[in-house]
Design an enzyme around this catalytic site. Structure first.
Site, PDB file in Angstrom:
ATOM      1  N   SER A  21       0.945  -1.351  -0.095  1.00 18.37           N
ATOM      2  CA  SER A  21       0.015  -0.121   0.067  1.00 18.37           C
ATOM      3  C   SER A  21       1.042   1.040  -0.068  1.00 18.37           C
ATOM      4  CB  SER A  21      -1.026   0.056   1.216  1.00 18.37           C
ATOM      5  OG  SER A  21      -0.305   0.205   2.428  1.00 18.37           O
ATOM      6  N   ASN A  22       2.097   1.042   0.685  1.00 19.96           N
ATOM      7  CA  ASN A  22       3.012   2.387   0.544  1.00 19.96           C
ATOM      8  C   ASN A  22       3.558   2.401  -0.828  1.00 19.96           C
ATOM      9  OD1 ASN A  22       3.446   3.936   3.170  1.00 19.96           O
ATOM     10  ND2 ASN A  22       3.568   1.920   3.752  1.00 19.96           N
ATOM     11  N   ARG A  96      13.449  -7.694   5.238  1.00 19.00           N
ATOM     12  CA  ARG A  96      14.860  -8.321   5.003  1.00 19.00           C
ATOM     13  C   ARG A  96      15.637  -6.788   5.803  1.00 19.00           C
ATOM     14  NH1 ARG A  96      14.963 -13.829   3.476  1.00 19.00           N
ATOM     15  NH2 ARG A  96      13.058 -14.001   2.335  1.00 19.00           N
ATOM     16  N   HIS A 114       8.907   3.133   8.964  1.00 16.62           N
ATOM     17  CA  HIS A 114       8.737   2.395   9.969  1.00 16.62           C
ATOM     18  C   HIS A 114       7.626   2.664  10.668  1.00 16.62           C
ATOM     19  CE1 HIS A 114      10.069  -0.614  12.911  1.00 16.62           C
ATOM     20  NE2 HIS A 114       9.731   0.266  13.866  1.00 16.62           N
ATOM     21  N   ASP A 150      16.961   0.316  11.793  1.00  9.72           N
ATOM     22  CA  ASP A 150      15.969   1.483  11.971  1.00  9.72           C
ATOM     23  C   ASP A 150      16.601   2.777  12.857  1.00  9.72           C
ATOM     24  OD1 ASP A 150      13.978  -0.020  10.935  1.00  9.72           O
ATOM     25  OD2 ASP A 150      13.407  -1.091  12.739  1.00  9.72           O
ATOM     26  N   GLU A 179       1.311   6.886   6.967  1.00  8.26           N
ATOM     27  CA  GLU A 179       2.393   6.345   6.204  1.00  8.26           C
ATOM     28  C   GLU A 179       2.266   6.807   4.861  1.00  8.26           C
ATOM     29  OE1 GLU A 179       3.880   2.665   6.610  1.00  8.26           O
ATOM     30  OE2 GLU A 179       3.000   2.321   8.544  1.00  8.26           O
TER      31      GLU A 179
HETATM   32  C1  GAR Z   1       4.097  -0.720   6.976  1.00  2.00           C
HETATM   33  O1  GAR Z   1       3.379  -0.464   7.955  1.00  2.00           O
HETATM   34  C2  GAR Z   1       5.553  -0.363   6.873  1.00  2.00           C
HETATM   35  O2  GAR Z   1       5.662   0.857   7.909  1.00  2.00           O
HETATM   36  C3  GAR Z   1       5.856  -1.507   7.718  1.00  2.00           C
HETATM   37  O3  GAR Z   1       5.389  -2.744   6.938  1.00  2.00           O
HETATM   38  C4  GAR Z   1       4.210  -2.144   6.489  1.00  2.00           C
HETATM   39  C5  GAR Z   1       3.887  -2.560   4.900  1.00  2.00           C
HETATM   40  O4  GAR Z   1       2.678  -2.107   4.464  1.00  2.00           O
HETATM   41  N1  GAR Z   1       7.476  -1.863   7.451  1.00  2.00           N
HETATM   42  C6  GAR Z   1       8.118  -2.509   8.594  1.00  2.00           C
HETATM   43  O5  GAR Z   1       7.747  -3.011   9.651  1.00  2.00           O
HETATM   44  C7  GAR Z   1       9.479  -2.394   8.103  1.00  2.00           C
HETATM   45  N2  GAR Z   1      10.249  -2.599   9.308  1.00  2.00           N
HETATM   46  P1  GAR Z   1       2.551  -1.938   2.896  1.00  2.00           P
HETATM   47  O6  GAR Z   1       2.997  -3.314   2.254  1.00  2.00           O
HETATM   48  O7  GAR Z   1       0.910  -1.991   2.681  1.00  2.00           O
HETATM   49  O8  GAR Z   1       3.066  -0.786   2.262  1.00  2.00           O
END
Ligand code: GAR
Length: 193
Positions: A21-22, A96, A114, A150, A179
């Site tokens: 989604s990001n 990863r 994050h 992080d 986000e």
């Molecule tokens: C998001 O919440 C991102 O911040 C997190 O995974 C999700 C991905 O959502 N990332 C982490 O936890 C990285 N350590 P998305 O695939 O819908 O963008």
């Protein structure tokens, strides 16, 4: 008359492992006239990542790498990225940890989003940990990636209130909405066309 093609956009690769989604919000952002980036490549460690569909929809090449051997996977990714003249890597739910060598190859060119207010709650299960610790707020952070997990320089953060009724799932949803706004804002803050 030759028309100017305007200033060149920064070529960007987005790394995903899941829903994407990001990635979708970054693609939409990249298509805006004043966006400093153009997304040239989607990279994943997971053939089943749902987000790969956005590559198909928006006609951006998807590249999935087999992480059984991380060193080989990263070598192939570095080659691909250098070939495509990518200048910015956006990690968007890429689960990863990049090797020190990989990070060194793209110093100052890797961003991550994050789902916590760093430096609090690095790593996984951020929402559950924030709720268990009775935090009043959590949120999300966009930061540069350095060799410590992080821990790179923070570019922008957004606070989100935790309500009594929140579960890890409802909080994740609320934060994800933020986000999608924060990542484009952070990119605009660092890279001006
Ligand atoms: C998001 O919440 C991102 O911040 C997190 O995974 C999700 C991905 O959502 N990332 C982490 O936890 C990285 N350590 P998305 O695939 O819908 O963008």
């Amino acid at each position: 008359m030759v028309q100017s093609t305007g200033p060149k956009k920064i070529k960007c690769a987005v790394f995903i492992s899941g829903k994407g989604s990001n990635l979708k919000s970054l693609i939409q952002f990249s298509k805006k006239k004043n966006s400093p980036i153009s997304i040239e490549l989607i990279i994943s460690d997971n053939t089943k990542a749902k987000g790969l569909k956005f590559g198909k929809i928006f006609k951006i090449p998807n590249n999935v790498f087999n992480y059984k051997d991380k060193i080989i996977a990263e070598k192939k990714i570095i080659l691909k990225i250098k070939n495509k003249k990518i200048k910015l890597i956006c990690l968007a739910g890429f689960m990863r940890i990049l090797s020190k060598n990989f990070i060194k190859s793209f110093k100052g060119q890797i961003l991550n989003i994050h789902p916590s207010l760093l430096p609090k709650y690095k790593g996984l299960n951020t929402h559950l940990r924030a709720i268990s610790n009775k935090e009043k707020y959590s949120g999300c952070t966009v930061h540069f990636v350095n060799s410590k997990l992080d821990s790179g320089k923070i570019i922008l953060q957004k606070k989100v209130k935790i309500s009594k009724a929140d579960t890890a799932k409802t909080l994740a949803k609320k934060i994800l909405i933020q986000e999608h706004k924060l990542y484009p804002k952070a990119i605009s803050k660092v890279f001006i066309l």
